[in-house]
Write a protein that holds these residues in place. Structure first.
Motif, PDB file in Angstrom:
ATOM      1  N   HIS A   1     -55.296  37.886  53.113  1.00  0.00           N
ATOM      2  CA  HIS A   1     -55.079  38.723  54.292  1.00  0.00           C
ATOM      3  C   HIS A   1     -54.783  40.180  53.929  1.00  0.00           C
ATOM      4  O   HIS A   1     -54.026  40.861  54.617  1.00  0.00           O
ATOM      5  CB  HIS A   1     -53.927  38.160  55.141  1.00  0.00           C
ATOM      6  CG  HIS A   1     -54.135  36.742  55.561  1.00  0.00           C
ATOM      7  ND1 HIS A   1     -55.054  36.357  56.523  1.00  0.00           N
ATOM      8  CD2 HIS A   1     -53.551  35.584  55.117  1.00  0.00           C
ATOM      9  CE1 HIS A   1     -55.029  35.041  56.669  1.00  0.00           C
ATOM     10  NE2 HIS A   1     -54.129  34.544  55.825  1.00  0.00           N
TER      11      HIS A   1
ATOM     12  N   SER B   1     -59.143  42.705  56.700  1.00  0.00           N
ATOM     13  CA  SER B   1     -59.521  41.876  57.834  1.00  0.00           C
ATOM     14  C   SER B   1     -61.015  41.597  57.881  1.00  0.00           C
ATOM     15  O   SER B   1     -61.451  40.639  58.524  1.00  0.00           O
ATOM     16  CB  SER B   1     -59.090  42.565  59.138  1.00  0.00           C
ATOM     17  OG  SER B   1     -59.678  43.854  59.230  1.00  0.00           O
ATOM     18  N   GLN B   2     -61.811  42.428  57.202  1.00  0.00           N
ATOM     19  CA  GLN B   2     -63.251  42.235  57.161  1.00  0.00           C
ATOM     20  C   GLN B   2     -63.778  42.643  55.792  1.00  0.00           C
ATOM     21  O   GLN B   2     -63.110  43.386  55.065  1.00  0.00           O
ATOM     22  CB  GLN B   2     -63.930  43.055  58.255  1.00  0.00           C
ATOM     23  CG  GLN B   2     -63.651  44.540  58.183  1.00  0.00           C
ATOM     24  CD  GLN B   2     -64.265  45.300  59.343  1.00  0.00           C
ATOM     25  OE1 GLN B   2     -64.861  44.695  60.242  1.00  0.00           O
ATOM     26  NE2 GLN B   2     -64.134  46.602  59.358  1.00  0.00           N
TER      27      GLN B   2
END
Length: 316
Positions: A158, A161-162
């Protein structure tokens, strides 16, 4: 009596001549393979370049003499070539600025009396003996923006996010520089270790008696005494970095939009166009001209470094 002495002298002279001839033949025999290698892979290609850089020549038409037209095109109309020159300076400068300090610090660490240092040294040196194409292909799968290992790890923890496009315009140059550093630090680390081991230990012992700590001995003893070795390492790093293009060719092909294209990759494309949708076509004459000018640029930078390094040594 005199005749006997003269005969002995003549025999001795003939024997010495035969021995000298034998030694010369052995010497020439050992030099011959290297000379043939130099002739075939260095001198002949250089003469080939000098011949065709004044010609218009591709795979479909014979060579046609055009004088200095290739040079006029290179210096006045080909803005893309000069873009690759700037990219080469960015790539080479970034590689040198990262590789030299990291290699030096690793050499200091491994040169200490540590357990398993031979294994660590072998692991760091391992990338040096791996094929550049294989190494670059491995990093291509790591940095791939869609299913690359690095993005999967970052998303799994994490941290992003992309997926990050590591080979896109924003990060492509940084990525190819870091890959080049990873492949080069082991080689220069070995040179630094050789230089460190040539420094007499008595100097460090004297400094410790005088109360010098590790940082002070490194700054005031190690670095100055590594000066000659450092100069050779930097010179090698300059020439190798400015001429390198193999990993870039595999990772980005010079893209996106030429943001990672360097001089000798540009020359390669003129001789062997890549099937990547680019507008390059085979142009041996112009490629020979670009190769000649690129070699002159690298030679001038190397000579400038040698001049200023020699001048600094004379001043000190």
């Amino acid at each position: 009596m005199q005749v006997t002495q003269r005969n002995n002298t003549n025999k001795s002279s003939n024997y010495n001549k035969k021995e000298n001839l034998k030694e010369r033949l052995q010497t020439y025999g050992m030099i011959l393979p290297s000379f043939i290698f130099l002739l075939v892979f260095s001198i002949y290609p250089l003469l080939w370049v000098l011949r065709y850089m004044f010609s218009e020549f591709d795979e479909s038409t014979p060579a046609k003499f055009i004088g200095l037209e290739n040079f006029v095109r290179l210096f006045t109309r080909d803005t893309y070539f000069w873009k690759t020159v700037m990219n080469t300076f960015v790539y080479g400068g970034g590689k040198i600025l990262l590789t030299i300090p990291i290699s030096f610090l690793l050499a200091l660490f491994i040169n200490e009396k540590l357990k398993g240092k031979d294994i660590v040294r072998a692991m760091i040196f391992m990338p040096t003996i791996i094929s550049t194409a294989v190494m670059a292909m491995m990093f291509y799968y790591i940095l791939n923006p869609y299913n690359g290992v690095l993005n999967q790890i970052l998303i799994g923890f994490h941290l992003v996010s992309q997926p990050v496009n590591w080979l896109g315009r924003k990060y492509a140059m940084l990525s190819v520089i870091l890959v080049a550093v990873w492949g080069a630090i082991g080689n220069y680390m070995i040179y630094f270790i050789a230089g460190l081991q040539s420094i007499p230990q008595e100097i460090y012992e004297s400094a410790e008696i005088d109360g010098a700590n590790k940082l002070q001995t490194t700054w005031f003893i190690t670095i100055p005494m590594l000066g000659p070795v450092m100069q050779v390492i930097i010179m090698m790093a300059i020439t190798v970095s400015l001429k390198g293009y193999e990993s870039i060719m595999v990772l980005t092909g010079g893209g996106p939009n030429g943001s990672t294209d360097v001089m000798f990759l540009y020359v390669y494309k003129l001789f062997f166009p890549m099937s990547d949708g680019s507008d390059f076509r085979t142009d041996y004459g112009y490629g020979a001209t670009a190769a000649f000018v690129s070699a002159i640029i690298v030679g001038l930078i190397t000579c400038a470094y040698l001049y200023y390094s020699r001048k600094s040594n004379e001043d000190t």
